[in-house]
Design an enzyme around this catalytic site. Structure first.
Site, PDB file in Angstrom:
ATOM      1  CD  GLU A  64      50.915 -43.473  59.013  1.00 42.17           C
ATOM      2  OE1 GLU A  64      50.979 -42.476  58.250  1.00 42.17           O
ATOM      3  OE2 GLU A  64      50.184 -43.511  60.010  1.00 42.17           O
ATOM      4  CD  GLU A  82      46.245 -43.874  61.452  1.00 37.33           C
ATOM      5  OE1 GLU A  82      47.239 -44.278  62.077  1.00 37.33           O
ATOM      6  OE2 GLU A  82      45.698 -44.539  60.541  1.00 37.33           O
ATOM      7  N   GLY A 136      49.901 -42.621  63.543  1.00 35.90           N
ATOM      8  CA  GLY A 136      48.902 -43.007  64.530  1.00 35.90           C
ATOM      9  C   GLY A 136      48.519 -41.860  65.456  1.00 35.90           C
ATOM     10  CB  ALA A 189      52.419 -46.945  65.353  1.00 39.33           C
TER      11      ALA A 189
HETATM   12  C1  3H9 Z   1      52.263 -45.379  62.352  1.00 40.28           C
HETATM   13  O1  3H9 Z   1      51.902 -44.522  63.092  1.00 40.28           O
HETATM   14  C2  3H9 Z   1      51.405 -46.538  61.894  1.00 40.28           C
HETATM   15  C3  3H9 Z   1      49.937 -46.325  62.167  1.00 40.28           C
HETATM   16  O2  3H9 Z   1      49.342 -45.610  61.104  1.00 40.28           O
HETATM   17  C4  3H9 Z   1      49.192 -47.628  62.241  1.00 40.28           C
HETATM   18  C5  3H9 Z   1      49.566 -48.566  63.326  1.00 40.28           C
HETATM   19  C6  3H9 Z   1      48.602 -49.742  63.415  1.00 40.28           C
HETATM   20  N1  3H9 Z   1      58.293 -44.804  67.514  1.00 40.28           N
HETATM   21  O3  3H9 Z   1      63.527 -37.921  65.418  1.00 40.28           O
HETATM   22  P1  3H9 Z   1      64.036 -37.639  66.791  1.00 40.28           P
HETATM   23  C7  3H9 Z   1      62.403 -41.951  68.627  1.00 40.28           C
HETATM   24  S1  3H9 Z   1      53.877 -45.397  61.771  1.00 40.28           S
HETATM   25  C8  3H9 Z   1      59.355 -45.093  68.269  1.00 40.28           C
HETATM   26  O4  3H9 Z   1      65.497 -37.656  67.001  1.00 40.28           O
HETATM   27  P2  3H9 Z   1      62.994 -34.962  66.639  1.00 40.28           P
HETATM   28  C9  3H9 Z   1      63.625 -41.764  67.756  1.00 40.28           C
HETATM   29  O5  3H9 Z   1      64.097 -42.996  67.280  1.00 40.28           O
HETATM   30  C10 3H9 Z   1      54.662 -44.054  62.604  1.00 40.28           C
HETATM   31  N2  3H9 Z   1      60.382 -44.247  68.451  1.00 40.28           N
HETATM   32  O6  3H9 Z   1      63.416 -36.304  67.395  1.00 40.28           O
HETATM   33  C11 3H9 Z   1      64.573 -41.113  68.743  1.00 40.28           C
HETATM   34  O7  3H9 Z   1      65.073 -42.143  69.583  1.00 40.28           O
HETATM   35  P3  3H9 Z   1      66.549 -42.045  70.192  1.00 40.28           P
HETATM   36  C12 3H9 Z   1      54.391 -42.767  61.958  1.00 40.28           C
HETATM   37  C13 3H9 Z   1      60.314 -43.062  67.862  1.00 40.28           C
HETATM   38  O8  3H9 Z   1      62.540 -34.052  67.704  1.00 40.28           O
HETATM   39  C14 3H9 Z   1      63.658 -40.224  69.567  1.00 40.28           C
HETATM   40  O9  3H9 Z   1      62.354 -40.779  69.408  1.00 40.28           O
HETATM   41  N3  3H9 Z   1      55.155 -41.735  62.594  1.00 40.28           N
HETATM   42  C15 3H9 Z   1      59.226 -42.689  67.068  1.00 40.28           C
HETATM   43  O10 3H9 Z   1      64.057 -34.562  65.676  1.00 40.28           O
HETATM   44  C16 3H9 Z   1      63.638 -38.782  69.134  1.00 40.28           C
HETATM   45  O11 3H9 Z   1      63.341 -38.720  67.741  1.00 40.28           O
HETATM   46  C17 3H9 Z   1      56.369 -41.314  62.132  1.00 40.28           C
HETATM   47  O12 3H9 Z   1      56.851 -41.821  61.154  1.00 40.28           O
HETATM   48  C18 3H9 Z   1      58.182 -43.620  66.904  1.00 40.28           C
HETATM   49  N4  3H9 Z   1      57.083 -43.340  66.170  1.00 40.28           N
HETATM   50  O13 3H9 Z   1      61.750 -35.387  65.717  1.00 40.28           O
HETATM   51  C19 3H9 Z   1      57.021 -40.215  62.888  1.00 40.28           C
HETATM   52  N5  3H9 Z   1      59.436 -41.435  66.588  1.00 40.28           N
HETATM   53  O14 3H9 Z   1      66.559 -40.835  71.053  1.00 40.28           O
HETATM   54  C20 3H9 Z   1      58.448 -40.571  63.209  1.00 40.28           C
HETATM   55  C21 3H9 Z   1      60.614 -41.038  67.082  1.00 40.28           C
HETATM   56  O15 3H9 Z   1      66.714 -43.331  70.887  1.00 40.28           O
HETATM   57  N6  3H9 Z   1      59.129 -39.599  64.021  1.00 40.28           N
HETATM   58  N7  3H9 Z   1      61.154 -42.015  67.850  1.00 40.28           N
HETATM   59  O16 3H9 Z   1      67.442 -41.914  68.977  1.00 40.28           O
HETATM   60  C22 3H9 Z   1      59.538 -38.387  63.577  1.00 40.28           C
HETATM   61  O17 3H9 Z   1      59.284 -37.996  62.470  1.00 40.28           O
HETATM   62  C23 3H9 Z   1      60.352 -37.540  64.512  1.00 40.28           C
HETATM   63  O18 3H9 Z   1      60.885 -38.394  65.494  1.00 40.28           O
HETATM   64  C24 3H9 Z   1      59.601 -36.402  65.224  1.00 40.28           C
HETATM   65  C25 3H9 Z   1      60.533 -35.761  66.293  1.00 40.28           C
HETATM   66  C26 3H9 Z   1      59.214 -35.355  64.171  1.00 40.28           C
HETATM   67  C27 3H9 Z   1      58.376 -36.919  65.916  1.00 40.28           C
END
Ligand code: 3H9
Length: 706
Positions: free
Chosen positions: A130, A110, A107, A68
C-alpha cells in the site's frame, strides 16, 4: 457436491464438510464491491450451514488476490467495506483457511490474515505494498501483521512494500504451511482435512502474541520512526504506518483498527495517493501502444550494438543482464577493447560490492562478442546503433547495416534528437528502422523512448516494446521531433530556469526549490552531472536556426568556454572537491552571472521558491501539452511516465500533466498568461491547454478517451 447460489465473482461449492470459496474476478481478483459482498455472503452461509465444518478460500487464475480494487479509490465507498469483510472472516465460527498462490498483496494478504490458518504454494508473493500507492494497509493489516510476526518484521514489510516469497512468509510466520506441490486447491483441501482431523481450534490473528515483548516492539517502532523521517522525503503515508503499528503494541485491537481507519482515510484523501495511483495505471497504459495491439513482435533472440562508448556499453549491459547474446561493433581493435572495458567495469563494480561473483561475470561475458566488421551482424535480430550524434555518421552506419543485416532484422538508432525519418529514408528498408532512445546510464535508467518514424512497420514497433519488456525497461511511444518527448520538454523548462537565473534567482536557489518540490536534483545539478559540454554542443548546433528574437541566456556558455563542464572537470555551476559528487556553490559562478545580467541590462530581482516552481512547472506542462497536441505523445500520461522514469519527477505527484490537473488547468493557464506579459514569445499558451480550459476539461479526460 452441491453448488450454492452466489455472485459470479465469488463461487461457493460444498466439498464434503468444506465450503470451497473461489474468487474469480479477472484479471487479478481485486477486491471490488461485488467480490467483498460475495465473500461476506459466503462466510455468513458457512456459519449458518450445519453441514459446513470449514471454509477454504482460494483464488482462480494466476493470483490469490492482488488487493483492494485500486480503481475504486477516490470514488464513493460501496458497502461492505474491506475491514468489515476481514473482521467477519476472522469472527467466523467455522475454521477458515486461505490457500495462497501468486499474489496475495495488500487487501489480499489482509483477507488471508483474517483467515484462521494459511498455506502458500511455491511462487506465491505475499506483501503489503500500500505504501507504494500512498496508503497504509487499511483492512487490519497494520494491526494483525505485527501481532502475528512482530513489530520489526511487520514494519519492514509494510514500509518497504516488498513481496515475500512463500518460503520467507513461512519463516516470518505469515503463513503456517508450504504446499509441497503447485496444486493450490489440492494442497488447501488436504490441509483443511488435516486440521479438521486434528480438531484444530479456530485461531484468530487478533489474539496472536508476537508483540508480547513490549520493550522490543517499542524499540523497533522508535528506530523505524527515525529512519522513516530521514528517508521518506516528503511522503505522507510512511510515518502514518509507523503510528498505526505503534498502536498495535499498546491499544486493544478494536482501538487500533479505529486508528488505522482514520489514518487510512487521511492517506486516501491525499493528493499523493492520487498521484501514485495515477503512476500505477499510467505505467501499465504506456504498454498498450496501438502497434502492440495490432501486430506480433518479430523474433528477438540476438542483439547487436554499434558503438562501445558510454551509451553503447550501457545498452549492451542491459541486454546481457536480460540474458541476450550481444555482438558489439567498433571501428578498430582499440575502440572495441575500450567498449569491452566499459562493460567489464560495470560488472567489476558489482563484484567489488559483493553483488556478483567472478564466475557469474564470466558467464555473462561469454554472451558478449565483439568485431570490427559489420558482417558479424549478419544473423542478428535487432541492432542498436549508438555512435556519435551526427547525421552523416549515423547514415554511414545504417548503410552498412542495410548491406549486412538479414531481411527482417530490426535496425534501431539511439539518437537523442536527430531526424529518424531522415535516417530511415537513407536506406533500402525504411520500414525496419525505429528509434530506441535509452537514458544514461542505460543499464540503470528505466525509461526507453520508442520513437516511431513515418514508414516503420507495426511489427517493428511491437518488437521494440518486446525488447523493453526483456530489458525490464518502461517503454513510452514517441513521435519524431527534435528531442522527442523528454528532451524536447526539458529544453523548454531549462530555458525557463535559465531566464529566472538571469533575472535574479541563483542556480542554487532554483535547484533547492526544485529539490524541495520532490526532484532528486535541480536542473543545474543535472547539467553538472550529465556534462555541460553536451548541452553546449546542441546549443551550438541549433544556433543557426534559433529565432533571433527569442531570449538567449549566455551564462551556461560562459562556463563551458572556461572548460567548466561539471563534475567531470571538477567545476560547473558548482565546485567539486577532488572526487566528490556533491558540489558547493561557487562565488566565481555567481560573479559570472552578475556580469551577464549587467551585459543584458537586467536589474536582478528576487524570486520566492513558490514562484520558481510556478514558472518551472508551467514551462514543463505547456510544452508537455504541445507534445500531446502534436501527437508526439499519445496521451498526457505518456508525458507523465517519461518524466517519472527518465527525469526524476517525484512519483507521488504523478508526473507533470497529473500535477497540472491537481493544480487546475485554469491556474496554469493564468500563470502562463501572466508570465507572457514579460516574454510573449517564450510563454505562448499551448492550443491544447487553452482548449481544455475553455471546455472545462482536464488532461485526465484525454487519458480516458484515448
Ligand atoms: C489495498 O489493498 C488497500 C487495502 O489495504 C485497504 C482497503 C480498505 N486493483 O500488473 P499487471 C490490474 S491497496 C485494480 O499488468 P502482472 C492492472 O491495472 C492495493 N486493478 O499484471 C492491469 O489492468 P489492465 C494493494 C488492478 O501479472 C491488470 O490488473 N495491492 C489491481 O504483471 C494486470 O496487472 C497492490 O498494490 C488492483 N489491486 O502483476 C497490488 N492490480 O490489464 C497491485 C492489478 O487493464 N498489483 N490491476 O492494464 C500488482 O502489483 C500487480 O498487478 C500484480 C500482477 C503483481 C498483482
Amino acid at each position: 457436491m452441491t453448488a450454492l447460489p452466489s455472485a459470479d465473482v465469488v463461487t461457493r461449492e460444498l466439498r464434503g464438510k468444506v465450503l470451497l470459496v473461489t474468487l474469480d474476478h479477472p484479471p487479478v481478483n481485486a477486491l471490488s464491491a461485488d467480490v467483498r459482498r460475495g465473500l461476506l455472503d459466503a462466510i455468513e452461509a458457512a456459519d449458518a450451514d450445519p453441514a459446513v465444518e470449514a471454509v477454504l478460500i482460494v483464488g482462480a487464475g494466476r493470483n490469490f488476490i492482488a488487493g483492494a480494487d485500486i480503481r475504486e479509490f477516490g470514488k464513493p465507498p460501496v458497502p461492505p467495506s474491506l475491514p468489515d469483510v476481514c473482521n467477519r472472516i476472522e469472527a467466523c465460527g467455522k475454521l477458515v483457511v486461505a490457500a495462497i498462490h501468486g499474489a496475495a498483496l495488500g487487501g489480499g494478504l489482509e483477507i488471508a490474515l483474517s483467515a484462521h490458518y494459511r498455506l502458500a504454494v511455491d511462487g506465491a508473493k505475499l506483501g503489503l505494498p500500500e505504501v507504494q500507492l500512498g496508503l497504509l494497509p487499511g483492512a487490519g493489516g497494520t494491526q494483525r501483521t505485527p501481532r502475528l510476526i512482530g513489530a520489526q518484521a511487520a514494519l519492514d514489510l509494510i514500509l518497504s512494500g516488498r513481496h515475500a516469497s512463500a518460503k520467507e512468509a513461512l519463516s516470518l510466520g505469515l503463513v503456517d504451511r508450504l504446499g509441497a506441490s503447485g496444486d493450490t486447491l489440492a494442497e488447501g483441501l488436504a490441509y483443511v482435512h488435516e486440521l479438521l482431523a486434528g480438531r484444530a481450534p479456530v485461531r484468530r490473528t487478533r489474539d496472536a502474541t508476537a508483540l508480547s515483548d513490549r520493550a522490543a516492539s517499542h524499540a523497533a517502532v522508535a528506530a523505524a520512526r527515525t529512519e522513516t523521517a530521514k528517508k521518506s522525503r516528503g511522503l505522507f503515508s510512511p510515518l502514518k504506518i509507523v503510528d498505526a503499528v505503534e498502536a498495535a503494541i499498546d491499544q486493544p485491537f478494536e482501538d487500533g483498527l479505529r486508528l488505522e481507519r482514520t489514518l487510512f482515510l487521511q492517506c486516501l484523501d491525499s493528493p499523493q495517493r492520487a498521484g501514485l495511483v495515477h503512476a500505477f495505471f499510467a505505467e501499465r497504459e504506456v504498454l498498450k501502444a496501438p502497434e502492440t495491439r495490432d501486430a506480433t513482435p518479430r523474433a528477438l533472440t540476438t542483439l547487436g550494438v554499434v558503438g562501445g562508448g558510454t551509451m553503447g556499453a550501457g545498452i549492451a549491459v542491459a541486454a546481457l543482464d536480460a540474458g541476450l547474446p550481444v555482438t558489439m561493433i567498433e571501428r578498430d581493435d582499440a575502440s572495441l577493447a575500450r567498449g569491452r572495458a566499459h562493460i567489464e567495469k560495470v560488472y567489476d563494480g558489482l563484484i567489488a560490492k559483493g553483488r556478483l561473483t567472478a564466475e557469474k561475470k564470466a558467464a555473462i561475458m561469454a554472451r558478449w562478442s565483439g568485431s570490427t566488421s559489420y558482417d558479424a551482424l549478419a544473423d542478428t535480430d535487432l541492432v542498436i546503433e549508438a555512435v556519435f550524434e551526427d547525421m552523416a555518421v549515423k547514415q554511414a552506419v545504417f548503410a552498412e547495416l542495410d548491406r549486412v543485416c538479414k531481411p527482417g532484422a530490426v535496425l534501431a538508432t539511439n539518437t537523442s534528437y536527430l531526424d529518424i525519418d531522415g535516417i530511415a529514408a537513407s536506406i533500402s528498408r525504411p520500414a525496419d528502422v525505429i528509434g530506441l532512445h535509452f537514458f544514461s546510464p542505460a543499464n540503470i535508467m528505466k525509461l526507453l523512448e520508442v520513437v516511431v518514424p513515418k514508414q516503420v512497420s507495426a511489427d517493428v514497433v511491437a518488437t521494440a516494446f518486446e525488447l523493453a519488456k526483456k530489458l525490464r525497461k518502461t517503454p513510452v511511444r514517441a513521435g519524431v521531433c527534435d528531442g522527442f518527448i523528454g528532451n524536447r520538454v526539458l529544453a523548454v523548462y531549462r530555458s525557463a530556469a535559465d531566464a529566472m537565473m538571469e533575472d535574479g534567482a541563483s542556480p542554487y536557489q532554483i535547484d533547492a526549490a526544485v529539490r524541495a518540490f520532490g526532484f532528486a536534483m535541480g536542473p543545474f545539478q543535472v547539467v553538472d552531472l550529465a556534462g555541460g559540454d553536451i548541452g553546449w554542443a546542441s546549443r551550438k548546433r541549433r544556433a543557426a536556426t534559433r529565432n533571433p528574437a527569442a531570449r538567449y541566456v549566455h551564462i551556461a556558455d560562459r562556463l563551458c568556454e572556461r572548460g567548466w563542464f561539471g563534475q567531470k572537470t571538477g567545476r560547473g555551476f558548482y565546485l567539486y572537491e577532488q572526487g566528490s559528487r556533491s558540489g558547493t556553490p561557487d562565488p566565481e559562478v555567481e560573479a559570472i552571472i552578475d556580469a551577464e545580467r549587467e551585459r543584458a541590462g537586467i536589474t536582478p530581482r528576487s524570486f520566492s521558491d513558490e514562484e520558481i516552481i510556478r514558472r518551472y512547472m508551467a514551462a514543463m506542462i505547456n510544452e508537455g501539452a504541445n507534445v500531446v497536441h502534436e501527437g508526439i505523445a499519445l496521451r498526457p500520461l505518456d508525458v507523465d511516465v517519461t518524466f517519472l522514469y527518465g527525469y526524476g519527477f517525484p512519483r507521488y505527484r504523478g508526473g507533470p500533466m497529473k500535477y497540472a490537473d491537481t493544480v487546475g488547468l485554469p491556474t496554469v493557464l493564468a500563470d502562463i498568461r501572466e508570465f507572457a506579459k514579460e516574454d510573449p514569445l517564450f510563454w505562448q499558451a499551448s492550443p491544447l491547454l487553452v482548449d481544455l480550459v475553455e471546455r472545462g476539461a482536464d488532461f485526465a479526460s484525454l487519458n480516458r478517451s484515448a
